[in-house]
Design an enzyme around this catalytic site. Structure first.
Site, PDB file in Angstrom:
ATOM      1  N   CYS A  64       0.856  -1.198   0.000  1.00  0.00           N
ATOM      2  CA  CYS A  64       0.000   0.000   0.000  1.00  0.00           C
ATOM      3  C   CYS A  64       0.890   1.246   0.000  1.00  0.00           C
ATOM      4  O   CYS A  64       1.926   1.274   0.671  1.00  0.00           O
ATOM      5  CB  CYS A  64      -0.873  -0.031   1.260  1.00  0.00           C
ATOM      6  SG  CYS A  64      -1.675   1.537   1.651  1.00  0.00           S
ATOM      7  N   CYS A 389       4.077  22.314   3.962  1.00  0.00           N
ATOM      8  CA  CYS A 389       4.019  20.840   3.957  1.00  0.00           C
ATOM      9  C   CYS A 389       5.014  20.265   2.953  1.00  0.00           C
ATOM     10  O   CYS A 389       4.995  19.082   2.664  1.00  0.00           O
ATOM     11  CB  CYS A 389       2.597  20.366   3.642  1.00  0.00           C
ATOM     12  SG  CYS A 389       1.967  20.965   2.073  1.00  0.00           S
TER      13      CYS A 389
END
Length: 439
Positions: A64, A389
């Protein structure tokens, strides 16, 4: 190690990227793909272990694409993130000798995400729910996710159990994504079903979902997608219950929906709020660029500050106005709808900037454009707080602002996304020639 979790090694002088090995480890790898300047490999066997290696706690880690760092101990993750910021400031920003403070971490770096965006895999029968595989658009089916808040994880497990119930199976056949958000303050969950066009099958399944999924307060349908990769569409309609839930951080209440521009890690937002506290001793005038649903604007307003917020997403601005009213702060905040680089040239925002004592900006990953940075430099706001970010675009933007007369005062990383390669950084800049501003 790269931000995507790949280890970087060399073989016969060529750079090789391989997921699995950590810095200082030796590994036997098989070359899978050779490009002009680098090669990509898969790990066959680890020949030595780093002292910082950890046992991943998720069965699909490495398959994942959600997490990249579960194989690295948490203390080492925090130090690696500090180094990522330090390297970006040196290499991209050209800053030497900047003191990057130790990364502020979480008390428990699991079960922190209050939002999930599930991909619906309609190739499976019944359609399956999951996340994208690392670096691909293949879907990995997910039964549970240990970085989700427990209420969201419970909702995911229940959705999985209901997949072959007729109304839900029909809904999933139409759906591209299921987006859900939970709130600690109210213990509620809201769910959005994203479809290409208005979905009647989602409308028929909504009451079953509210009945069967624990703590589910409402279901909405998002449709009319702007691109094939879009997770949410341009239009929303409520199918059952309430489309939004209430959350609280640092004494400020927020109404948020599954599609809100709202931080996914409440504990870390609280830590950033705490970091600001010593600087809130007297009310000041603040401009908040990229203000979203007013997360930070309302926190400053709570301490008596007067705030002008700018945000391009009209839905987010509408939520910000509701949130201001919810907290009785509408007298102290004004929200302007528009793209920051355009709004910053308007008389209203220019006047607010020239009057501002403090500027707060929290841009998207791509950072700011030169029009915005130029306007900030020209306004010479004495005190600038930049929350980023992305360390690379942060370093680029700081280089621009320092050339305009600003000085770096504080560089503080926060671990907003534990187990991933992302790092949030709060930087304080001061204009170093205040005399010219006041004459």
């Amino acid at each position: 190690m790269l931000a995507n979790g790949q280890g970087v090694g060399r073989a016969e002088g060529m750079v090789v990227f391989c997921f699995g090995p950590l810095p200082s480890e030796r590994a036997l790898v098989r070359i899978r793909d050779v490009k002009q300047r680098y090669a990509v490999a898969e790990m066959v066997e680890r020949l030595s272990d780093s002292p910082h290696r950890a046992q991943p706690f998720c069965p699909v880690f490495g398959i994942c694409g959600g997490c990249q760092l579960q194989h690295l101990s948490y203390a080492a993750q925090l130090e690696w993130k500090r180094e990522v910021v330090d390297n970006a400031l040196r290499r991209i920003g050209g800053f030497g000798g900047v003191d990057v403070w130790a990364t502020v971490g979480m008390s428990d770096p699991r079960a922190y995400r209050n939002k999930m965006s599930l991909v619906v895999d309609s190739r499976a029968a019944p359609p399956a729910l999951g996340f994208y595989r690392q670096r691909s658009h293949d879907v990995v089916s997910i039964d549970a996710c240990p970085v989700l808040k427990p209420r969201l994880d419970a909702a995911l497990q229940r959705l999985n159990a209901l997949r072959d119930a007729a109304p839900l199976e029909h809904m999933l056949a139409d759906a591209r994504h299921l987006v859900a958000r939970s709130a600690d303050a109210t213990e509620q969950v809201v769910l959005t079903v994203t479809t290409d066009r208005r979905s009647e099958s989602a409308a028929r399944a909504a009451s079953l979902l509210v009945r069967e999924v624990p703590n589910l307060a409402g279901v909405t349908n998002s449709f009319d997608l702007t691109s094939s990769n879009a997770i949410l569409g341009r239009h929303h309609r409520t199918l059952a219950g309430d489309p939004s839930i209430e959350e609280e951080i640092g004494g400020v209440r927020y109404r948020v929906s599954s599609g809100s521009f709202f931080q996914v890690n409440l504990e870390m937002v609280g830590r950033i709020f705490e970091f600001f506290r010593p600087h809130l001793t007297r009310p000041r005038r603040l401009v908040d660029l990229y203000c979203g649903v007013g997360t930070f604007a309302l926190y400053f307003a709570k301490y008596g500050w007067s705030v002008v917020g700018v945000e391009e997403n009209a839905h987010a601005v509408a939520e910000a106005v509701v949130n201001a009213r919810l907290n009785g702060l509408e007298e102290r905040v004004t929200f302007v709808t528009g793209r920051v680089e355009e709004a910053i040239g308007t008389a209203k925002v220019r006047a607010a900037l020239s009057d501002a004592e403090v500027l707060f900006l929290d841009p998207p990953r791509k950072g700011c454009d030169e029009v915005t940075l130029g306007a900030i430099g020209d306004a010479r706001v004495p005190d600038v707080w930049y929350l980023s970010c992305d360390a690379a675009t942060l370093a680029r933007d700081l280089k621009f602002l320092v050339a305009k007369g600003y000085r770096l005062e504080i560089v503080q990383p926060f671990d907003m996304f534990p187990q991933t390669g992302h790092v949030e950084t709060l930087v304080r800049l001061e204009y170093s020639d205040l005399v010219s501003r006041h004459h």
